[in-house]
Design a protein around this motif. Structure first.
Motif, PDB file in Angstrom:
ATOM      1  N   LEU A 190      -8.191  -4.951 -27.331  1.00 22.49           N
ATOM      2  CA  LEU A 190      -8.993  -4.137 -26.233  1.00 22.49           C
ATOM      3  C   LEU A 190      -8.748  -2.631 -26.510  1.00 22.49           C
ATOM      4  CD1 LEU A 190     -11.784  -4.884 -24.662  1.00 22.49           C
ATOM      5  CD2 LEU A 190     -10.522  -4.574 -22.594  1.00 22.49           C
ATOM      6  N   LYS A 191      -9.942  -1.778 -27.057  1.00 20.86           N
ATOM      7  CA  LYS A 191      -9.904  -0.491 -26.917  1.00 20.86           C
ATOM      8  C   LYS A 191     -10.351   0.452 -25.881  1.00 20.86           C
ATOM      9  CE  LYS A 191     -10.923   3.171 -30.425  1.00 20.86           C
ATOM     10  NZ  LYS A 191     -11.888   3.497 -31.732  1.00 20.86           N
ATOM     11  N   SER A 192     -11.557  -0.287 -25.667  1.00 20.20           N
ATOM     12  CA  SER A 192     -12.213   0.231 -24.406  1.00 20.20           C
ATOM     13  C   SER A 192     -13.126  -0.316 -23.597  1.00 20.20           C
ATOM     14  CB  SER A 192     -13.206   1.677 -25.174  1.00 20.20           C
ATOM     15  OG  SER A 192     -14.158   1.199 -25.848  1.00 20.20           O
ATOM     16  N   VAL A 193     -13.411  -0.021 -22.373  1.00 24.43           N
ATOM     17  CA  VAL A 193     -14.426  -0.779 -21.585  1.00 24.43           C
ATOM     18  C   VAL A 193     -15.551   0.031 -20.914  1.00 24.43           C
ATOM     19  CG1 VAL A 193     -14.543  -2.201 -19.624  1.00 24.43           C
ATOM     20  CG2 VAL A 193     -12.453  -2.641 -21.022  1.00 24.43           C
ATOM     21  N   ILE A 194     -16.614  -0.250 -21.085  1.00 29.49           N
ATOM     22  CA  ILE A 194     -17.727   0.292 -20.541  1.00 29.49           C
ATOM     23  C   ILE A 194     -18.480  -0.279 -19.613  1.00 29.49           C
ATOM     24  CG2 ILE A 194     -20.021   1.680 -21.026  1.00 29.49           C
ATOM     25  CD1 ILE A 194     -19.130   2.012 -23.835  1.00 29.49           C
ATOM     26  N   LEU A 195     -18.498   0.307 -18.269  1.00 26.62           N
ATOM     27  CA  LEU A 195     -19.117  -0.379 -17.332  1.00 26.62           C
ATOM     28  C   LEU A 195     -20.224   0.310 -16.916  1.00 26.62           C
ATOM     29  CD1 LEU A 195     -15.810  -1.075 -15.257  1.00 26.62           C
ATOM     30  CD2 LEU A 195     -16.825  -2.758 -16.615  1.00 26.62           C
ATOM     31  N   ILE A 196     -21.412  -0.611 -16.653  1.00 29.88           N
ATOM     32  CA  ILE A 196     -22.754   0.069 -16.133  1.00 29.88           C
ATOM     33  C   ILE A 196     -23.236  -0.732 -15.169  1.00 29.88           C
ATOM     34  CG2 ILE A 196     -25.146   0.479 -17.133  1.00 29.88           C
ATOM     35  CD1 ILE A 196     -24.012   0.447 -20.147  1.00 29.88           C
ATOM     36  N   GLU A 197     -23.599   0.086 -13.855  1.00 35.77           N
ATOM     37  CA  GLU A 197     -23.878  -0.602 -12.649  1.00 35.77           C
ATOM     38  C   GLU A 197     -24.434   0.379 -11.855  1.00 35.77           C
ATOM     39  OE1 GLU A 197     -24.456  -2.460  -9.334  1.00 35.77           O
ATOM     40  OE2 GLU A 197     -23.938  -3.543 -11.150  1.00 35.77           O
ATOM     41  N   PRO A 198     -25.656   0.118 -11.100  1.00 33.25           N
ATOM     42  CA  PRO A 198     -26.441   1.171 -10.080  1.00 33.25           C
ATOM     43  C   PRO A 198     -25.707   1.233  -8.890  1.00 33.25           C
ATOM     44  CG  PRO A 198     -27.607  -1.074 -10.288  1.00 33.25           C
ATOM     45  CD  PRO A 198     -26.469  -0.952 -11.257  1.00 33.25           C
ATOM     46  N   SER A 199     -24.956   0.292  -8.327  1.00 32.60           N
ATOM     47  CA  SER A 199     -23.978   0.431  -7.059  1.00 32.60           C
ATOM     48  C   SER A 199     -22.830   0.906  -7.250  1.00 32.60           C
ATOM     49  CB  SER A 199     -23.837  -0.941  -6.546  1.00 32.60           C
ATOM     50  OG  SER A 199     -23.029  -0.966  -5.403  1.00 32.60           O
ATOM     51  N   LYS A 200     -22.634   2.153  -6.735  1.00 33.96           N
ATOM     52  CA  LYS A 200     -21.532   3.066  -6.972  1.00 33.96           C
ATOM     53  C   LYS A 200     -20.112   2.334  -6.393  1.00 33.96           C
ATOM     54  CE  LYS A 200     -18.846   6.500  -7.739  1.00 33.96           C
ATOM     55  NZ  LYS A 200     -18.599   6.860  -9.403  1.00 33.96           N
ATOM     56  N   ILE A 201     -20.421   1.548  -5.144  1.00 34.77           N
ATOM     57  CA  ILE A 201     -19.340   0.857  -4.413  1.00 34.77           C
ATOM     58  C   ILE A 201     -18.673  -0.124  -5.409  1.00 34.77           C
ATOM     59  CG2 ILE A 201     -20.724  -0.594  -2.970  1.00 34.77           C
ATOM     60  CD1 ILE A 201     -17.710   1.329  -1.902  1.00 34.77           C
ATOM     61  N   ALA A 202     -19.948  -1.048  -5.834  1.00 35.06           N
ATOM     62  CA  ALA A 202     -19.417  -1.939  -6.881  1.00 35.06           C
ATOM     63  C   ALA A 202     -18.650  -1.666  -8.165  1.00 35.06           C
ATOM     64  CB  ALA A 202     -20.668  -2.827  -7.244  1.00 35.06           C
ATOM     65  N   LEU A 203     -19.113  -0.413  -8.738  1.00 38.42           N
ATOM     66  CA  LEU A 203     -18.840   0.437  -9.987  1.00 38.42           C
ATOM     67  C   LEU A 203     -17.286   0.656  -9.652  1.00 38.42           C
ATOM     68  CD1 LEU A 203     -19.591   0.865 -12.756  1.00 38.42           C
ATOM     69  CD2 LEU A 203     -20.147   3.233 -11.981  1.00 38.42           C
ATOM     70  N   ASN A 204     -17.070   1.273  -8.330  1.00 41.08           N
ATOM     71  CA  ASN A 204     -15.664   1.583  -8.160  1.00 41.08           C
ATOM     72  C   ASN A 204     -14.613   0.461  -8.114  1.00 41.08           C
ATOM     73  OD1 ASN A 204     -16.606   4.340  -7.788  1.00 41.08           O
ATOM     74  ND2 ASN A 204     -16.498   4.053  -5.546  1.00 41.08           N
ATOM     75  N   VAL A 262     -20.722   4.056 -15.847  1.00 41.43           N
ATOM     76  CA  VAL A 262     -22.193   4.872 -16.042  1.00 41.43           C
ATOM     77  C   VAL A 262     -22.887   4.146 -14.931  1.00 41.43           C
ATOM     78  CG1 VAL A 262     -24.107   5.331 -17.208  1.00 41.43           C
ATOM     79  CG2 VAL A 262     -22.013   4.717 -18.429  1.00 41.43           C
ATOM     80  N   ASN A 263     -22.976   5.153 -13.826  1.00 42.49           N
ATOM     81  CA  ASN A 263     -23.864   4.860 -12.546  1.00 42.49           C
ATOM     82  C   ASN A 263     -25.183   4.885 -12.458  1.00 42.49           C
ATOM     83  OD1 ASN A 263     -23.737   6.042  -9.196  1.00 42.49           O
ATOM     84  ND2 ASN A 263     -23.755   3.811  -9.852  1.00 42.49           N
ATOM     85  N   LYS A 264     -25.917   3.734 -13.437  1.00 43.18           N
ATOM     86  CA  LYS A 264     -27.223   3.743 -13.494  1.00 43.18           C
ATOM     87  C   LYS A 264     -27.699   2.485 -13.592  1.00 43.18           C
ATOM     88  CE  LYS A 264     -27.832   8.130 -15.917  1.00 43.18           C
ATOM     89  NZ  LYS A 264     -28.028   8.651 -17.481  1.00 43.18           N
ATOM     90  N   ASP A 289     -25.986   8.046 -22.974  1.00 40.68           N
ATOM     91  CA  ASP A 289     -25.235   6.872 -22.311  1.00 40.68           C
ATOM     92  C   ASP A 289     -25.052   5.681 -23.112  1.00 40.68           C
ATOM     93  OD1 ASP A 289     -25.396   8.053 -19.438  1.00 40.68           O
ATOM     94  OD2 ASP A 289     -27.179   7.347 -19.196  1.00 40.68           O
ATOM     95  N   LEU A 290     -25.716   5.583 -24.177  1.00 42.43           N
ATOM     96  CA  LEU A 290     -25.848   4.798 -25.137  1.00 42.43           C
ATOM     97  C   LEU A 290     -25.229   5.127 -26.635  1.00 42.43           C
ATOM     98  CD1 LEU A 290     -29.393   3.145 -24.626  1.00 42.43           C
ATOM     99  CD2 LEU A 290     -27.121   2.431 -23.696  1.00 42.43           C
ATOM    100  N   LEU A 291     -24.546   6.372 -26.422  1.00 41.99           N
ATOM    101  CA  LEU A 291     -23.729   6.800 -27.695  1.00 41.99           C
ATOM    102  C   LEU A 291     -22.275   6.135 -27.606  1.00 41.99           C
ATOM    103  CD1 LEU A 291     -24.677  10.544 -27.782  1.00 41.99           C
ATOM    104  CD2 LEU A 291     -25.095   8.898 -29.617  1.00 41.99           C
ATOM    105  N   PHE A 292     -22.268   4.843 -28.242  1.00 47.98           N
ATOM    106  CA  PHE A 292     -20.978   4.151 -28.055  1.00 47.98           C
ATOM    107  C   PHE A 292     -20.132   4.465 -29.462  1.00 47.98           C
ATOM    108  CE2 PHE A 292     -23.903   0.884 -26.195  1.00 47.98           C
ATOM    109  CZ  PHE A 292     -23.768   1.357 -24.757  1.00 47.98           C
ATOM    110  N   ASP A 293     -19.095   4.295 -29.159  1.00 48.44           N
ATOM    111  CA  ASP A 293     -17.971   4.731 -30.373  1.00 48.44           C
ATOM    112  C   ASP A 293     -18.057   3.179 -31.356  1.00 48.44           C
ATOM    113  OD1 ASP A 293     -17.130   7.055 -29.367  1.00 48.44           O
ATOM    114  OD2 ASP A 293     -15.546   6.155 -28.345  1.00 48.44           O
ATOM    115  N   THR A 294     -17.936   3.565 -32.798  1.00 49.39           N
ATOM    116  CA  THR A 294     -18.070   2.744 -33.771  1.00 49.39           C
ATOM    117  C   THR A 294     -16.603   1.734 -33.518  1.00 49.39           C
ATOM    118  OG1 THR A 294     -19.226   4.070 -35.140  1.00 49.39           O
ATOM    119  CG2 THR A 294     -17.840   2.179 -36.186  1.00 49.39           C
ATOM    120  N   ASN A 295     -16.743   0.530 -33.371  1.00 46.05           N
ATOM    121  CA  ASN A 295     -15.608  -0.354 -33.427  1.00 46.05           C
ATOM    122  C   ASN A 295     -15.887  -1.463 -34.342  1.00 46.05           C
ATOM    123  OD1 ASN A 295     -13.708   0.718 -31.125  1.00 46.05           O
ATOM    124  ND2 ASN A 295     -15.707   0.844 -30.143  1.00 46.05           N
ATOM    125  N   LYS A 296     -14.929  -2.380 -34.578  1.00 44.56           N
ATOM    126  CA  LYS A 296     -14.921  -3.350 -35.352  1.00 44.56           C
ATOM    127  C   LYS A 296     -15.713  -4.534 -34.428  1.00 44.56           C
ATOM    128  CE  LYS A 296     -10.931  -2.823 -38.335  1.00 44.56           C
ATOM    129  NZ  LYS A 296      -9.405  -3.316 -38.830  1.00 44.56           N
TER     130      LYS A 296
END
Length: 277
Positions: free
Chosen positions: A113-127, A145-147, A156-163
């Motif tokens: 694992l190189k990175s994790v992206i978490l997308i969620e509208p609830s700030k408390i859940a995202l924390n 990303v709190n959306k 928001d959808l500019l993801f890095d290139t990964n294998k």
């Protein structure tokens, strides 16, 4: 309001070794309201405080874990990996993924694992989800990303290139989406970076609602467009404004329906592997 999960991560009670999808549910669920489904919007509401997070674990945590029992079997391939969890909530589906699935060799998720992206509208859940991800993968880049899904923009959808990029949609595509949201364009965007894209979708049917239509729509689109074909698609990014072209093909995909006798609910799971070059 104090989040006991985050507190126990900070004081060392919860560690990378002992925090799993089961310990999260069993250790922190609480029937605070007594009418959890109504308070939580039948599991589809945006949660406002830690009491609601703990109530969710009580009302839906077991179901959330059980649905991953019937998911597809596969082993990770070698290479740098990013996990993107859309509508991640407090991180339960992310935990199910990394705690349940193994590899063909002795290496672990930490090796991939190189990175994790978490997308969620609830700030408390995202924390809470962010704290869990940082605990499990201290050497990975964790981005939040709190959306809502429909309000994500091109940056928001500019993801890095990964294998390898793993996209998780757990109990997300069965929620009513805004009329202007184009699911198929969204799929094209998130699979436009070079590499292998694993798409995992899971949800349960709700009586009286046609809430599986987005999953079936996406499955049919991938099957008709990318199975057995090398399809060229233009990709637009800002910046840069110039378009480029990628070639995509579906190397594997499946649609699975199953029933969990305990609650007599029907589930739909979809998996697709998209190779983008």
């Amino acid at each position: 309001m104090t989040d006991q999960v985050i507190e126990d991560i900070n004081n060392g009670t919860l560690t990378a070794d002992n925090l799993t999808h089961e310990t999260l549910r069993k250790g922190y669920s609480d029937d605070i309201y007594g009418n959890g489904p109504e308070v939580l919007g039948r599991g589809r509401g945006i949660l406002d405080d830690t009491d609601q997070l703990d109530q969710y674990l009580y009302s839906y945590g077991r179901m959330g874990n059980e649905q991953w029992d019937k998911q597809f079997e596969f082993s990770m391939i070698d290479g740098d990996t990013t996990i993107i969890d859309y509508g991640c909530g407090q991180g339960l589906s992310f935990l199910n993924l990394v705690c349940r699935w193994s590899h063909d060799d002795d290496r672990t998720w930490q090796d991939y694992l190189k990175s994790v992206i978490l997308i969620e509208p609830s700030k408390i859940a995202l924390n809470r989800a962010e704290a869990i991800a940082k605990l499990k993968f201290p050497d990975a880049t964790i981005r939040t990303v709190n959306k809502k899904l429909e309000t994500l923009d091109s940056e928001d959808l500019l993801f890095d290139t990964n294998k390898v990029t793993i996209h998780i949609f757990s109990q997300v595509l069965d929620i009513t989406l805004a009329d202007e949201f184009n699911l198929l364009e969204f799929f094209e965007t998130i699979t436009s970076t070079i590499g292998m894209h694993y798409i995992h979708v899971i949800s349960h049917e709700v009586d009286g609602m046609n809430n599986q239509r987005n999953i079936l729509k996406l499955y049919r689109y991938i099957a008709s467009t990318y199975v057995g074909a090398n399809t060229i698609r233009p990709v637009f990014r800002t910046p840069p404004k110039e378009s480029r072209k990628v070639r995509k093909t579906a190397t594997n995909m499946a649609l699975n329906t199953f029933n969990i006798p305990r609650n007599n609910k029907n589930y739909t799971a979809m998996f697709a592997c998209i190779k983008t070059v």
